[in-house]
Scaffold this motif. Structure first.
Motif, PDB file in Angstrom:
ATOM      1  N   GLU A   1       6.967 -86.369  22.477  1.00  0.00           N
ATOM      2  CA  GLU A   1       7.956 -86.487  21.704  1.00  0.00           C
ATOM      3  C   GLU A   1       7.589 -87.152  20.239  1.00  0.00           C
ATOM      4  O   GLU A   1       8.418 -86.940  19.285  1.00  0.00           O
ATOM      5  CB  GLU A   1       8.977 -87.397  22.434  1.00  0.00           C
ATOM      6  N   PHE A   2       6.499 -88.033  20.072  1.00  0.00           N
ATOM      7  CA  PHE A   2       6.002 -88.178  18.910  1.00  0.00           C
ATOM      8  C   PHE A   2       5.391 -87.608  17.984  1.00  0.00           C
ATOM      9  O   PHE A   2       4.860 -87.736  16.855  1.00  0.00           O
ATOM     10  CB  PHE A   2       5.168 -89.717  19.063  1.00  0.00           C
ATOM     11  N   GLY A   3       5.221 -86.177  18.485  1.00  0.00           N
ATOM     12  CA  GLY A   3       4.436 -85.209  17.711  1.00  0.00           C
ATOM     13  C   GLY A   3       5.195 -84.602  16.611  1.00  0.00           C
ATOM     14  O   GLY A   3       4.464 -84.215  15.458  1.00  0.00           O
ATOM     15  N   ASP A   4       6.490 -85.174  16.137  1.00  0.00           N
ATOM     16  CA  ASP A   4       7.069 -85.085  15.080  1.00  0.00           C
ATOM     17  C   ASP A   4       6.844 -85.835  13.859  1.00  0.00           C
ATOM     18  O   ASP A   4       7.001 -85.462  12.696  1.00  0.00           O
ATOM     19  CB  ASP A   4       8.597 -85.052  15.366  1.00  0.00           C
ATOM     20  N   ILE A   5       6.033 -86.937  14.147  1.00  0.00           N
ATOM     21  CA  ILE A   5       5.702 -88.028  13.276  1.00  0.00           C
ATOM     22  C   ILE A   5       4.139 -88.199  13.133  1.00  0.00           C
ATOM     23  O   ILE A   5       3.634 -88.751  12.231  1.00  0.00           O
ATOM     24  CB  ILE A   5       6.477 -89.370  13.236  1.00  0.00           C
TER      25      ILE A   5
ATOM     26  N   VAL B   1      -3.098 -92.205  19.971  1.00  0.00           N
ATOM     27  CA  VAL B   1      -4.241 -91.714  21.083  1.00  0.00           C
ATOM     28  C   VAL B   1      -3.839 -92.731  22.565  1.00  0.00           C
ATOM     29  O   VAL B   1      -3.650 -93.843  22.537  1.00  0.00           O
ATOM     30  CB  VAL B   1      -5.699 -92.427  20.799  1.00  0.00           C
ATOM     31  N   MET B   2      -3.893 -91.935  23.568  1.00  0.00           N
ATOM     32  CA  MET B   2      -3.456 -92.478  24.812  1.00  0.00           C
ATOM     33  C   MET B   2      -4.297 -92.102  25.920  1.00  0.00           C
ATOM     34  O   MET B   2      -4.923 -90.821  25.667  1.00  0.00           O
ATOM     35  CB  MET B   2      -2.152 -92.071  25.252  1.00  0.00           C
TER      36      MET B   2
ATOM     37  N   VAL C   1      -3.015 -87.605  20.951  1.00  0.00           N
ATOM     38  CA  VAL C   1      -4.057 -86.956  21.598  1.00  0.00           C
ATOM     39  C   VAL C   1      -4.132 -87.956  22.724  1.00  0.00           C
ATOM     40  O   VAL C   1      -4.189 -88.947  22.888  1.00  0.00           O
ATOM     41  CB  VAL C   1      -5.469 -87.365  20.704  1.00  0.00           C
ATOM     42  N   TYR C   2      -4.478 -87.231  23.982  1.00  0.00           N
ATOM     43  CA  TYR C   2      -4.808 -87.802  25.047  1.00  0.00           C
ATOM     44  C   TYR C   2      -6.314 -87.867  25.549  1.00  0.00           C
ATOM     45  O   TYR C   2      -6.928 -86.493  25.530  1.00  0.00           O
ATOM     46  CB  TYR C   2      -4.178 -87.200  26.336  1.00  0.00           C
ATOM     47  N   LEU C   3      -6.994 -88.814  25.714  1.00  0.00           N
ATOM     48  CA  LEU C   3      -8.544 -88.764  26.088  1.00  0.00           C
ATOM     49  C   LEU C   3      -8.793 -89.063  27.692  1.00  0.00           C
ATOM     50  O   LEU C   3      -8.009 -89.988  28.155  1.00  0.00           O
ATOM     51  CB  LEU C   3      -9.003 -89.837  25.079  1.00  0.00           C
TER      52      LEU C   3
ATOM     53  N   ALA D   1      -0.812 -88.108  30.152  1.00  0.00           N
ATOM     54  CA  ALA D   1      -1.043 -87.089  29.498  1.00  0.00           C
ATOM     55  C   ALA D   1       0.672 -86.331  29.512  1.00  0.00           C
ATOM     56  O   ALA D   1       1.296 -86.595  30.630  1.00  0.00           O
ATOM     57  CB  ALA D   1      -1.652 -85.845  30.175  1.00  0.00           C
ATOM     58  N   GLY D   2       1.204 -85.707  28.241  1.00  0.00           N
ATOM     59  CA  GLY D   2       2.423 -85.283  28.228  1.00  0.00           C
ATOM     60  C   GLY D   2       3.549 -86.418  27.977  1.00  0.00           C
ATOM     61  O   GLY D   2       4.575 -85.536  27.467  1.00  0.00           O
TER      62      GLY D   2
END
Ligand code: CTP
Length: 136
Positions: free
Chosen positions: A107-111, A96-97, A115-117, A102-103
């Protein structure tokens, strides 16, 4: 039947001069899983990143964040380059960041899930420091 593994959420920040925007992001991050781990940026990292010493030391900021009810574990984030390592070390399922990033961490979507709040409007540590020190 075995119960599903707990979902671990990880987030990062300086959390200096702790304010309600910090509390809200921590509460909302915790609500996305079962266990919340928070990386609190090192004094040295903060100096490099923001160009000033934090008001509260990393030990103090760590103690404040660790005392919050939604927080299960804290650690010192020594380097921005180690995010992948920390996500893996704490077996995080969700990163979570704030949406000021945003965006930037896709790159960490592979592990893990990323989510950006949305940030809480109209409050920041920088603005608070300016206000308290007699600025606008
Ligand atoms: N945050 C938030 N809403 C705010 C301020 C911060 O949701 N109004 C979130 C950030 O997006 C981040 C976490 O709180 O996920 C820690 O942010 P940090 O940089 O420590 O706080 P700021 O108040 O943004 O500090 P500064 O003014 O020094 O940049």
């Amino acid at each position: 039947m075995s119960s599903p593994a707990p979902r671990t959420v990880i987030t990062f920040g300086t959390f200096d001069v702790f304010h309600v925007g910090h509390l809200k992001v921590i509460e909302r991050a915790a609500a996305l899983g079962d266990r919340l781990v928070v990386g609190v940026s090192a004094d040295e990292l903060n100096l490099r990143k923001k160009g000033r010493e934090p008001v509260f030391s990393q030990g103090e900021r760590l103690a404040i964040v660790a005392a919050l009810k939604p927080v299960d574990e804290v650690f010192v984030e020594e380097s921005l380059e180690l995010k992948r390592h920390y996500i893996q070390q704490y077996a995080a399922d969700v990163l979570v960041m704030g949406d000021d990033w945003a965006g930037k961490f896709d790159e960490f979507g592979d592990i893990c899930e990323v989510v950006y709040l949305a940030r809480t409007p109209a409050i920041s540590t920088t603005a608070l420091i300016e206000k308290i020190s007699g600025g606008s």
